[in-house]
Design a protein around this motif. Structure first.
Motif, mmCIF file in Angstrom:
data_model
loop_
_atom_site.group_PDB
_atom_site.id
_atom_site.type_symbol
_atom_site.label_atom_id
_atom_site.label_comp_id
_atom_site.label_asym_id
_atom_site.label_seq_id
_atom_site.Cartn_x
_atom_site.Cartn_y
_atom_site.Cartn_z
ATOM 1 N N LEU A 1 -18.502 30.296 -14.127
ATOM 2 C CA LEU A 1 -17.135 30.368 -13.686
ATOM 3 C C LEU A 1 -16.850 29.446 -12.861
ATOM 4 O O LEU A 1 -17.346 28.572 -12.273
ATOM 5 N N ARG A 2 -15.407 29.406 -12.616
ATOM 6 C CA ARG A 2 -14.814 28.522 -11.687
ATOM 7 C C ARG A 2 -15.118 29.118 -10.256
ATOM 8 O O ARG A 2 -15.041 30.354 -10.115
ATOM 9 N N ASP A 3 -15.553 28.294 -9.133
ATOM 10 C CA ASP A 3 -15.777 28.917 -8.031
ATOM 11 C C ASP A 3 -14.603 29.650 -7.426
ATOM 12 O O ASP A 3 -15.076 30.711 -6.808
ATOM 13 N N ASP A 4 -13.656 29.262 -7.557
ATOM 14 C CA ASP A 4 -12.468 30.041 -6.943
ATOM 15 C C ASP A 4 -12.395 31.546 -7.334
ATOM 16 O O ASP A 4 -11.729 32.448 -6.729
ATOM 17 N N ASP A 5 -12.833 31.799 -8.654
ATOM 18 C CA ASP A 5 -12.693 33.244 -9.267
ATOM 19 C C ASP A 5 -13.734 34.078 -8.960
ATOM 20 O O ASP A 5 -13.913 35.183 -8.835
ATOM 21 N N ASN B 1 -16.383 28.263 2.449
ATOM 22 C CA ASN B 1 -14.906 28.135 2.487
ATOM 23 C C ASN B 1 -14.137 29.318 1.569
ATOM 24 O O ASN B 1 -13.130 29.567 2.029
ATOM 25 N N GLU B 2 -14.621 29.185 0.459
ATOM 26 C CA GLU B 2 -14.076 29.719 -0.693
ATOM 27 C C GLU B 2 -13.924 31.366 -0.480
ATOM 28 O O GLU B 2 -12.977 32.164 -0.676
ATOM 29 N N VAL B 3 -15.092 31.769 0.050
ATOM 30 C CA VAL B 3 -15.229 33.226 0.388
ATOM 31 C C VAL B 3 -14.233 33.669 1.453
ATOM 32 O O VAL B 3 -13.871 34.757 1.350
HETATM 33 ZN ZN ZN Z 1 -12.588 25.520 -7.100
#
Ligand code: ZN
Ligand code: ATP
Length: 285
Positions: free
Chosen positions: A50-54, A72-74
């Motif tokens: 998946l895309r990391d953002d999702d 950072n994304e979490v």
């Molecule tokens: Zn991303």
């Protein structure tokens, strides 16, 4: 039997290292990452690409049970997920940067300034905690060009070496957050999935410990036995084997990577010779 569904980044900085993690744990996958998902042939897990953002959202909604992505994304997504392990790769920092010719006067510099970022939630919180009143401009990517095209006065973006900032005429002035890859999990895993996860973590830990340690072999005169044992206590105590000449022994032990050179220096001082250092493949205790 249930399978643990693991979300990893399909294509990007985290992909290769994430796959390597499973390889190190002896978990094999039949198909490549060209598909959307793949199952392991020898361990009850399934990978979703998946895309990391999702990933935080998918883990929260139980589409995936666990995920691997940057802290950072979490933090930015702030979903109901549990952080369970730092993984020691993809280290970077989320930093504020301004045009390099600007004089930086401290964090208050950002009062009444416009800052472009893909991390509006983290940055808003950071400015709030520092009593800064700045305007945020949320953009999806290529944040580093925002000042030169007149979109913002500064940026807040991920930095590792800093070379991207430099080539865009920017300088790093504050570190907002330090990040690395982490494993997150849905907080309500079934007992069966929890058991698979624990098995996986056990294997990860064995690999991590092995990376942090070295196997060491050395020779020393028998009258130095006591001294040497004090320096290399090992997992329980070092193994000592007599050499054929009867006056010397061979010592086998395990030393930690972070104190490694100090230990070697001390061993030499105590009369050790023929020191061999070997990597450890797996370590279980
Ligand atoms: Zn991303
Ligand atoms: P996707 O298409 O999956 O959304 P992306 O462009 O968001 O990909 P990448 O650039 O591959 O993601 O970065 C993924 C993660 O790698 C980041 O969220 C961060 O945790 C980490 N990372 C490490 N170093 C850097 C860096 N210098 N720049 C950007 N991200 C970095």
């Amino acid at each position: 039997m249930e399978k643990l569904k693991i979300a990893i980044q399909k294509k990007g900085r985290l992909s290769e290292k994430s796959l390597e993690l499973f390889k190190d744990c002896g978990i094999k996958f039949s198909t490549g990452i060209s598909s959307l998902k793949t199952e392991s042939s020898n361990f009850p897990v399934e990978l979703l690409f998946l895309r990391d953002d999702d990933i935080p959202q998918y883990v929260e909604k139980s589409v995936a049970d666990i995920g691997i992505l940057g802290e950072n994304e979490v933090l930015e997504k702030n979903k109901n997920v549990k952080s369970i392990r730092k993984l020691g790769f993809a280290s970077c920092r989320l930093s504020l940067a301004i045009p390099k010719e600007e004089e930086y006067t401290g964090i208050t510099y950002f009062n009444n300034k416009k800052v472009a970022t893909s991390y509006p939630h983290i940055l808003e919180e950071y400015f709030k905690n520092n009593n800064i009143n700045a305007e945020l401009e949320e953009i999806g990517g290529s944040v580093e060009i925002a000042p030169s095209i007149g979109l913002a006065d500064g940026i807040c973006d991920l930095v590792s070496s800093g070379s991207t900032l430099l080539t865009n005429g920017l300088k790093e002035v504050e570190v907002v957050l330090k990040s690395q890859a982490v494993m997150i999990a849905n907080p309500n895993l079934s007992e069966e999935k929890q058991e698979i996860l624990e098995k996986l973590i056990f294997r990860l830990e064995a690999k991590k410990k092995s990376n942090e340690h070295k196997y060491i072999i050395l020779n020393a005169p028998n009258d130095k036995l006591e001294d040497i044992i004090k320096v290399i206590p090992g997992m329980r105590s070092p193994s000592v084997f007599p050499l054929a000449d009867g006056k010397w022994s061979s010592f086998h032990s395990v030393v930690k990577e972070d104190t490694f050179w100090e230990v070697i220096d001390e061993l030499k001082e105590k009369g050790a010779e023929g020191i061999l250092v070997l990597p450890i493949e797996k370590m279980i205790y």
